[in-house]
Design an enzyme around this catalytic site. Structure first.
Site, PDB file in Angstrom:
ATOM      1  N   ILE A 116      28.134  30.240  82.996  1.00 14.85           N
ATOM      2  CA  ILE A 116      29.247  30.327  82.052  1.00 14.85           C
ATOM      3  C   ILE A 116      28.762  30.075  80.622  1.00 14.85           C
ATOM      4  O   ILE A 116      27.779  29.364  80.409  1.00 14.85           O
ATOM      5  CB  ILE A 116      30.365  29.321  82.444  1.00 14.85           C
ATOM      6  CG1 ILE A 116      31.583  29.426  81.518  1.00 14.85           C
ATOM      7  CG2 ILE A 116      29.836  27.904  82.537  1.00 14.85           C
ATOM      8  CD1 ILE A 116      32.799  28.630  81.988  1.00 14.85           C
ATOM      9  N   CYS A 117      29.450  30.680  79.674  1.00 10.09           N
ATOM     10  CA  CYS A 117      29.257  30.484  78.234  1.00 10.09           C
ATOM     11  C   CYS A 117      27.901  31.035  77.789  1.00 10.09           C
ATOM     12  O   CYS A 117      27.672  32.225  77.868  1.00 10.09           O
ATOM     13  CB  CYS A 117      29.446  29.009  77.883  1.00 10.09           C
ATOM     14  SG  CYS A 117      29.697  28.694  76.126  1.00 10.09           S
ATOM     15  N   ALA A 118      26.983  30.206  77.350  1.00  5.92           N
ATOM     16  CA  ALA A 118      25.660  30.688  76.942  1.00  5.92           C
ATOM     17  C   ALA A 118      24.726  30.873  78.136  1.00  5.92           C
ATOM     18  O   ALA A 118      23.742  31.605  78.051  1.00  5.92           O
ATOM     19  CB  ALA A 118      25.039  29.706  75.948  1.00  5.92           C
ATOM     20  N   TYR A 173      29.352  33.934  76.236  1.00  2.43           N
ATOM     21  CA  TYR A 173      29.934  33.609  74.942  1.00  2.43           C
ATOM     22  C   TYR A 173      29.793  34.841  74.043  1.00  2.43           C
ATOM     23  O   TYR A 173      28.707  35.420  73.945  1.00  2.43           O
ATOM     24  CB  TYR A 173      29.220  32.395  74.340  1.00  2.43           C
ATOM     25  CG  TYR A 173      30.002  31.790  73.216  1.00  2.43           C
ATOM     26  CD1 TYR A 173      31.108  30.989  73.473  1.00  2.43           C
ATOM     27  CD2 TYR A 173      29.663  32.047  71.895  1.00  2.43           C
ATOM     28  CE1 TYR A 173      31.850  30.449  72.445  1.00  2.43           C
ATOM     29  CE2 TYR A 173      30.397  31.510  70.851  1.00  2.43           C
ATOM     30  CZ  TYR A 173      31.493  30.709  71.137  1.00  2.43           C
ATOM     31  OH  TYR A 173      32.231  30.179  70.106  1.00  2.43           O
ATOM     32  N   SER A 228      31.091  33.857  83.198  1.00  3.87           N
ATOM     33  CA  SER A 228      32.325  33.567  82.483  1.00  3.87           C
ATOM     34  C   SER A 228      32.003  33.316  81.015  1.00  3.87           C
ATOM     35  O   SER A 228      30.869  32.988  80.666  1.00  3.87           O
ATOM     36  CB  SER A 228      33.012  32.360  83.111  1.00  3.87           C
ATOM     37  OG  SER A 228      34.351  32.249  82.698  1.00  3.87           O
TER      38      SER A 228
END
Length: 179
Positions: free
Chosen positions: A100-102, A121, A147
């Site tokens: 998720i994210c980075a 991200y 995500s």
């Protein structure tokens, strides 16, 4: 044997890690947090220190889902050679991986997102390399779930729960939390 492993490294995004562990445990998943720092105490990006269940060297990895929270510490994943080798081997064997994210950029760096739809991200999408950038907050393509950001943490965790325990259990946990 664990069903899921959430990796923690210095600078991890606390919301992404802790909410995922919490939601998976609410759904009956045997999940462990694993420190990559060599210490059980790991400090996240907002200076919240978490005690990991295990150190990386203590885990006998098998077929569990491997989960990478994002955050400013994502670069630390890219420098942990044993983790990188584990991710490549796990993927080659069809093992489930979530980021998720980075953190999806780690999967992009390793070439694990080739010809898959993935998200991360938004300012880091170029680092997904040969992936198709998806339009949803959370995307599962084959064995990999990705995500976008801290705000998508609940959806990310519920998607992992759906994969591991089924749609009914994910819906039950989500409803119990008011999601």
């Amino acid at each position: 044997m664990y069903e899921a492993i959430v990796f923690l490294t210095t600078g991890f995004e606390e919301i992404e890690a802790v909410s995922t562990i919490d939601i998976l445990r609410r759904g009956g998943v045997n999940v462990a947090s694993v420190s990559l720092t060599g210490e059980r105490q790991v400090t996240g990006s907002r200076q919240i220190t978490v005690t990991a269940d295990l150190l990386f060297d203590e885990v006998d990895f098998g077929n569990e889902m491997l989960i990478l929270p994002g955050g400013p510490g994502t670069g630390n994943y890219k420098e942990h050679n044993e983790l990188l080798e584990l991710l490549k081997k796990h993927n080659a064997n069809g093992g489930k991986i979530a980021a998720i994210c980075a953190a999806p950029t780690v999967l992009g760096m390793l070439g694990l997102l080739a010809d898959k739809t993935a998200v991360c991200y938004p300012t880091l999408e170029a680092e997904l390399r040969s992936a198709r950038v998806g339009g949803s907050a959370t995307v599962t393509d084959g064995n990999i779930t990705t995500s976008k950001c801290p705000a998508s943490s609940f959806g990310f965790a519920l998607e992992i729960l759906r994969i591991l325990k089924g749609a009914e259990e994910a819906a039950r946990v989500g409803q119990g939390m008011g999601v």
